[in-house]
Scaffold this motif. Structure first.
Motif, mmCIF file in Angstrom:
data_model
loop_
_atom_site.group_PDB
_atom_site.id
_atom_site.type_symbol
_atom_site.label_atom_id
_atom_site.label_comp_id
_atom_site.label_asym_id
_atom_site.label_seq_id
_atom_site.Cartn_x
_atom_site.Cartn_y
_atom_site.Cartn_z
ATOM 1 N N ARG A 5 7.063 9.011 0.648
ATOM 2 C CA ARG A 5 7.667 7.790 0.103
ATOM 3 C C ARG A 5 7.871 6.823 1.260
ATOM 4 N NH1 ARG A 5 12.995 6.409 -0.017
ATOM 5 N NH2 ARG A 5 13.571 8.461 0.758
ATOM 6 N N ASP A 6 7.397 5.565 1.082
ATOM 7 C CA ASP A 6 7.610 4.592 2.151
ATOM 8 C C ASP A 6 8.848 3.751 1.871
ATOM 9 O OD1 ASP A 6 6.878 2.481 0.417
ATOM 10 O OD2 ASP A 6 4.907 2.207 1.335
ATOM 11 N N ARG A 18 4.864 14.972 -1.152
ATOM 12 C CA ARG A 18 4.916 13.615 -1.682
ATOM 13 C C ARG A 18 5.622 12.741 -0.647
ATOM 14 N NH1 ARG A 18 7.012 14.296 -6.785
ATOM 15 N NH2 ARG A 18 9.091 14.434 -5.885
ATOM 16 N N VAL A 62 -0.023 7.582 3.019
ATOM 17 C CA VAL A 62 -1.062 8.605 3.005
ATOM 18 C C VAL A 62 -0.411 9.884 3.526
ATOM 19 C CG1 VAL A 62 -3.289 9.291 3.965
ATOM 20 C CG2 VAL A 62 -2.857 6.892 3.425
ATOM 21 N N LYS A 117 6.906 2.870 -2.399
ATOM 22 C CA LYS A 117 5.586 3.355 -2.808
ATOM 23 C C LYS A 117 5.503 4.852 -2.492
ATOM 24 C CE LYS A 117 3.819 -0.763 -3.747
ATOM 25 N NZ LYS A 117 4.957 -1.487 -4.205
ATOM 26 N N GLN A 118 4.799 5.617 -3.366
ATOM 27 C CA GLN A 118 4.691 7.064 -3.186
ATOM 28 C C GLN A 118 3.241 7.503 -3.292
ATOM 29 O OE1 GLN A 118 7.185 9.242 -5.895
ATOM 30 N NE2 GLN A 118 9.035 8.226 -5.230
ATOM 31 N N ALA A 119 2.946 8.609 -2.638
ATOM 32 C CA ALA A 119 1.628 9.250 -2.751
ATOM 33 C C ALA A 119 1.834 10.744 -2.583
ATOM 34 C CB ALA A 119 0.673 8.733 -1.692
ATOM 35 N N THR A 120 1.043 11.526 -3.300
ATOM 36 C CA THR A 120 1.116 12.992 -3.215
ATOM 37 C C THR A 120 -0.176 13.514 -2.617
ATOM 38 O OG1 THR A 120 2.563 13.049 -5.141
ATOM 39 C CG2 THR A 120 1.488 15.118 -4.541
ATOM 40 N N SER A 121 -0.042 14.473 -1.717
ATOM 41 C CA SER A 121 -1.200 15.065 -1.039
ATOM 42 C C SER A 121 -2.024 15.915 -1.996
ATOM 43 C CB SER A 121 -0.722 15.951 0.113
ATOM 44 O OG SER A 121 -0.098 17.124 -0.397
ATOM 45 N N THR A 130 0.829 -1.205 0.000
ATOM 46 C CA THR A 130 0.000 0.000 0.000
ATOM 47 C C THR A 130 0.863 1.255 0.000
ATOM 48 O OG1 THR A 130 -0.148 -0.051 2.410
ATOM 49 C CG2 THR A 130 -1.929 -1.100 1.202
ATOM 50 N N ALA A 131 0.390 2.248 -0.700
ATOM 51 C CA ALA A 131 1.090 3.536 -0.745
ATOM 52 C C ALA A 131 0.843 4.282 0.570
ATOM 53 C CB ALA A 131 0.581 4.363 -1.921
ATOM 54 N N ASP A 177 2.075 5.374 6.943
ATOM 55 C CA ASP A 177 2.157 4.205 6.073
ATOM 56 C C ASP A 177 1.177 3.178 6.626
ATOM 57 O OD1 ASP A 177 3.016 2.613 3.989
ATOM 58 O OD2 ASP A 177 4.730 1.815 5.081
#
Length: 189
Positions: A157-158, A155, A80, A162-166, A77-78, A106
């Motif tokens: 990064r775990d 952004r 948050v 995995k990456q996610a951008t707000s 999972t990416a 994460d």
């Protein structure tokens, strides 16, 4: 005994915590078969375990063993991430320093190892701002030199990559007021 077939009862030992072993059927007459089902829960500890399987019928017992290897599901999972400051619609004057903060997590899915947040990169209009922050609480400083409307995001990064951008937060940067508030000086000749 006496040439009469007796039920064979199956059991397993060496089962680690968080793991269950069930037989179907749990017992049967000789020359039958039974299926052993191993089930793990998220609390099962990764490792290798020797499991002994035994069939017993009266005074007769027969055993065998195998190695059970328990592994954890990978982090799939990416992370948050959300900007916590400044608030959307905030404004500041050029050459003023703004502290930008974000919250990053994460999340873990049942039975999954979470690799944790490796870093948060802040972005202004989609471009990286300063170095990635690798320590919580996540923050950076920004001193805009040009008036305008800017989009700020982060952004995360775990450890698994995995990456996610707000969601972006829009702020307004204005030029300083040039109004002269100094009264005129009159001098006599």
């Amino acid at each position: 005994t006496s040439g009469v077939a007796q039920q064979v009862t199956f059991s397993a030992s060496g089962i680690p915590s968080g793991v269950t072993a069930t037989f179907s059927p749990t017992n049967c007459l000789p020359n039958c078969s039974s299926t052993l089902t191993i089930t793990t829960t998220p609390s099962a500890v990764a490792g290798s375990y020797t499991i002994a399987v035994t069939g017993s019928s009266g005074a007769v017992t027969s055993s065998t063993s195998f190695i059970l290897t328990v592994t954890q599901a990978p982090d799939i999972t990416a992370p948050v991430v959300a900007i916590t400051a400044p608030a959307a619609g905030s404004s500041l004057v050029t050459n003023s320093t703004l502290t930008i903060t974000a919250d990053a997590q994460d999340p873990d899915i049942t039975g999954q190892i979470t690799s944790g947040i490796a870093g948060v990169q802040f972005l202004v209009n989609g471009a990286p701002l300063n170095a990635e922050d690798i320590t919580s609480p996540y923050s950076t400083m920004w001193t805009p030199t040009t008036a305008g409307t800017y989009s700020i995001s982060a952004r995360a990064r775990d450890g698994a990559g995995k990456q996610a951008t707000s969601l972006a937060v829009s702020i307004i940067v204005t030029a300083p007021s040039l109004t002269d508030t100094t009264p005129p000086t009159i001098s006599a000749i």
